[in-house]
Design a protein around this motif. Structure first.
Motif, PDB file in Angstrom:
ATOM      1  N   ALA A  76      27.943  49.978 -27.655  1.00 55.52           N
ATOM      2  CA  ALA A  76      29.416  50.460 -27.950  1.00 55.52           C
ATOM      3  C   ALA A  76      29.706  51.994 -28.187  1.00 55.52           C
ATOM      4  CB  ALA A  76      29.817  49.789 -29.213  1.00 55.52           C
ATOM      5  N   GLU A  77      28.547  52.596 -28.670  1.00 55.43           N
ATOM      6  CA  GLU A  77      28.624  53.961 -28.938  1.00 55.43           C
ATOM      7  C   GLU A  77      28.667  54.717 -27.656  1.00 55.43           C
ATOM      8  OE1 GLU A  77      27.465  52.391 -32.708  1.00 55.43           O
ATOM      9  OE2 GLU A  77      26.644  52.052 -30.508  1.00 55.43           O
ATOM     10  N   ILE A  78      27.923  54.341 -26.690  1.00 56.08           N
ATOM     11  CA  ILE A  78      28.079  54.982 -25.310  1.00 56.08           C
ATOM     12  C   ILE A  78      29.202  54.860 -24.760  1.00 56.08           C
ATOM     13  CG2 ILE A  78      26.895  54.753 -23.010  1.00 56.08           C
ATOM     14  CD1 ILE A  78      24.265  53.891 -24.223  1.00 56.08           C
ATOM     15  N   LEU A  98      34.730  48.080 -24.465  1.00 51.70           N
ATOM     16  CA  LEU A  98      34.771  48.120 -25.935  1.00 51.70           C
ATOM     17  C   LEU A  98      35.483  46.668 -26.410  1.00 51.70           C
ATOM     18  CD1 LEU A  98      35.348  51.903 -26.709  1.00 51.70           C
ATOM     19  CD2 LEU A  98      33.303  50.463 -27.303  1.00 51.70           C
ATOM     20  N   GLY A  99      36.588  46.310 -25.491  1.00 50.01           N
ATOM     21  CA  GLY A  99      37.202  45.176 -25.846  1.00 50.01           C
ATOM     22  C   GLY A  99      36.375  43.933 -25.776  1.00 50.01           C
ATOM     23  N   ARG A 100      35.806  43.893 -24.513  1.00 48.18           N
ATOM     24  CA  ARG A 100      34.851  42.733 -24.298  1.00 48.18           C
ATOM     25  C   ARG A 100      33.857  42.533 -25.466  1.00 48.18           C
ATOM     26  NH1 ARG A 100      35.408  44.332 -18.905  1.00 48.18           N
ATOM     27  NH2 ARG A 100      33.273  45.744 -18.901  1.00 48.18           N
ATOM     28  N   MET A 101      33.294  43.775 -25.989  1.00 45.84           N
ATOM     29  CA  MET A 101      32.242  43.753 -27.131  1.00 45.84           C
ATOM     30  C   MET A 101      33.175  43.235 -28.412  1.00 45.84           C
ATOM     31  SD  MET A 101      30.318  47.516 -26.510  1.00 45.84           S
ATOM     32  CE  MET A 101      29.445  47.683 -25.074  1.00 45.84           C
ATOM     33  N   LEU A 102      34.371  43.775 -28.593  1.00 40.07           N
ATOM     34  CA  LEU A 102      34.829  43.165 -29.848  1.00 40.07           C
ATOM     35  C   LEU A 102      35.295  41.683 -29.771  1.00 40.07           C
ATOM     36  CD1 LEU A 102      37.511  46.246 -30.576  1.00 40.07           C
ATOM     37  CD2 LEU A 102      35.163  45.601 -31.854  1.00 40.07           C
ATOM     38  N   PHE A 124      35.919  60.698 -14.139  1.00 40.76           N
ATOM     39  CA  PHE A 124      35.860  59.394 -13.508  1.00 40.76           C
ATOM     40  C   PHE A 124      34.296  58.865 -13.314  1.00 40.76           C
ATOM     41  CE2 PHE A 124      40.000  61.117 -12.581  1.00 40.76           C
ATOM     42  CZ  PHE A 124      40.765  59.869 -13.425  1.00 40.76           C
ATOM     43  N   ALA A 125      33.362  59.924 -13.347  1.00 44.69           N
ATOM     44  CA  ALA A 125      32.034  59.367 -13.045  1.00 44.69           C
ATOM     45  C   ALA A 125      31.740  58.155 -14.157  1.00 44.69           C
ATOM     46  CB  ALA A 125      31.050  60.255 -13.213  1.00 44.69           C
ATOM     47  N   LEU A 126      31.218  57.117 -13.360  1.00 46.00           N
ATOM     48  CA  LEU A 126      30.639  56.019 -14.300  1.00 46.00           C
ATOM     49  C   LEU A 126      31.538  55.346 -15.091  1.00 46.00           C
ATOM     50  CD1 LEU A 126      27.377  58.008 -15.382  1.00 46.00           C
ATOM     51  CD2 LEU A 126      27.361  56.080 -13.909  1.00 46.00           C
ATOM     52  N   GLY A 127      32.915  55.376 -14.573  1.00 45.56           N
ATOM     53  CA  GLY A 127      34.112  54.666 -15.324  1.00 45.56           C
ATOM     54  C   GLY A 127      34.769  55.553 -16.278  1.00 45.56           C
ATOM     55  N   GLY A 128      36.071  55.551 -15.978  1.00 42.99           N
ATOM     56  CA  GLY A 128      37.035  56.306 -16.703  1.00 42.99           C
ATOM     57  C   GLY A 128      37.384  55.882 -18.079  1.00 42.99           C
ATOM     58  N   ALA A 129      38.380  56.353 -18.575  1.00 43.56           N
ATOM     59  CA  ALA A 129      38.828  55.908 -19.960  1.00 43.56           C
ATOM     60  C   ALA A 129      39.135  54.596 -20.166  1.00 43.56           C
ATOM     61  CB  ALA A 129      39.915  56.565 -20.466  1.00 43.56           C
ATOM     62  N   THR A 130      39.977  53.857 -19.081  1.00 46.26           N
ATOM     63  CA  THR A 130      40.356  52.377 -19.267  1.00 46.26           C
ATOM     64  C   THR A 130      39.190  51.689 -19.108  1.00 46.26           C
ATOM     65  OG1 THR A 130      42.697  53.029 -18.391  1.00 46.26           O
ATOM     66  CG2 THR A 130      41.925  50.958 -17.962  1.00 46.26           C
ATOM     67  N   SER A 131      38.240  51.964 -18.370  1.00 44.47           N
ATOM     68  CA  SER A 131      37.189  51.253 -18.123  1.00 44.47           C
ATOM     69  C   SER A 131      36.279  50.984 -19.205  1.00 44.47           C
ATOM     70  CB  SER A 131      36.147  51.662 -16.889  1.00 44.47           C
ATOM     71  OG  SER A 131      34.910  51.040 -16.807  1.00 44.47           O
ATOM     72  N   GLN A 132      36.252  52.155 -19.986  1.00 41.80           N
ATOM     73  CA  GLN A 132      35.468  52.148 -21.279  1.00 41.80           C
ATOM     74  C   GLN A 132      36.209  51.429 -22.471  1.00 41.80           C
ATOM     75  OE1 GLN A 132      32.359  53.224 -20.750  1.00 41.80           O
ATOM     76  NE2 GLN A 132      32.950  54.194 -19.079  1.00 41.80           N
TER      77      GLN A 132
END
Length: 360
Positions: free
Chosen positions: A291-293, A350-354, A338-346
């Motif tokens: 989650a922190e990453i 986080l949404g899936r974790m929550l 955009f490397a390794l996933g942009g803001a929306t991807s992150q």
């Protein structure tokens, strides 16, 4: 959580900044966005092996790598430290055997080899099929960082037992490397493999041992550290410009709208800094840090985007000149965004974790 920097971090940060300040602006960059003279200067200064495990390195780790990467980002230096040292060599050192460490990590540490990580994405991946002589690889990966000049690739391949990491030499039969021009240079490449056979000595660890996930996490943290250096220096350049550029006989930095925008940019830089060190510290302590990453990469992307545009807007027309230094920071920030996933991807991560049910 300890935000104070270690003595090694401070020393490596100062050494890197001194070296890049004296060398990065004068060394020639070849057509593949690789400053070879600067890379060799970093080798001689001991910066490549300092943050790699002993016996091939100095015994430091992720936190020290982040301190070096911040300074590389501040200089926007064309060196493959992020890809070759922080990701590829570190993954081999973590999951490889002693022979593999000596062969590949040692070669990266002494500057004789560059290894580019070709980690899987949603659209691009490699598949490995077990054969009597080893493994047969096929697939492709676009925009491999440092791929256009890499001597070898750390490939994430999917097997029946899970993902695994494999080191594939550049000149093996069936490997095709095509240089690609991305927003901030031509270091990236399209890597394609068709029935490429590697023996068991090229496999790092075992399928499903978590090595690929480890490499993804380290690559994301390293990108956030690099982005912090990029936006930190970009904001300093913009603040200096706002103090000296005058309109109506007043520095533009005295105008309320400019002051407010620079203040917001400062908050964004500090958000990247705080979330980066939180994620890096937890990862270095082998604590849960997914989650922190994701949060750190969200801020590196979202805040990096806002700050990159603030820098150009405050500089006005000069901000888009290709021969003015601000342009280099803009494109570097956009690539890291955009490397390794942009803001929306992150945020989705986080949404899936929550949304996951918690155990009682």
């Amino acid at each position: 959580m300890d935000f104070s920097l270690t003595e090694a971090q401070n020393d490596l940060s100062r050494l890197t900044r001194d070296l890049l300040t004296s060398s990065a602006t004068t060394s020639a960059v070849d057509r593949n966005s690789f400053d070879r003279p600067l890379w060799q200067a970093m080798v001689r200064a001991g910066l490549l092996d300092a943050a790699l495990p002993a016996p091939v390195g100095g015994g430091f780790g992720l936190l020290e790598q982040c301190s070096i990467l911040i300074e590389i980002g501040r200089a926007v230096a064309a060196v493959p430290y992020l890809s070759s040292v922080a990701v590829a060599a570190s993954a081999v050192a973590q999951f490889g055997d002693s022979a593999q460490v000596q062969r590949w990590v040692g070669a990266v540490a002494d500057g004789s080899m560059v290894i580019a990580p070709a980690l899987a994405t949603e659209d691009d991946r490699f598949v490995a099929e077990k054969k009597a002589a080893g493994w047969c690889l096929r697939g492709s990966r676009s925009v491999v960082p440092s791929g256009s000049f890499a001597d070898a690739f750390l490939v994430e391949a999917t097997t029946e037992d899970g993902s695994m990491l494999v080191v594939v030499d550049h000149d093996i039969d069936g490997v095709r490397v095509s240089a690609q021009h991305v927003v901030d240079g031509t270091d990236a490449a399209l890597l394609e493999m068709e029935d490429v056979t590697v023996d068991h000595t090229a496999v790092i660890g075992t399928p499903g041992d978590g090595g690929a996930q480890w490499a993804h996490r380290r690559a994301t943290i390293a990108t956030c550290a690099y982005q912090l250096g990029v936006v930190e220096q970009a904001l300093e350049l913009t603040s200096d410009y706002a103090c000296t550029r005058k309109q109506f006989d007043k520095p533009i930095g005295s105008f309320q709208a400019v002051r407010q925008r620079l203040a917001d940019a400062y908050i964004d830089v500090e958000a990247i800094r705080m979330t980066l060190w939180q994620a890096a510290w937890r990862e270095s302590e082998e604590l849960s840090a997914d989650a922190e990453i994701a949060a750190a990469k969200f801020w590196a992307a979202e805040a990096g985007h806002r700050l990159a545009h603030t820098v150009v807007h405050v500089h006005a027309s000069i901000g888009i000149f290709l021969d003015y230094p601000v342009h280099r920071y803009f494109v570097a920030a956009k690539r890291a965004e955009f490397a390794l996933g942009g803001a929306t991807s992150q945020l989705r991560t986080l949404g899936r974790m929550l949304a996951q049910p918690t155990s009682s």
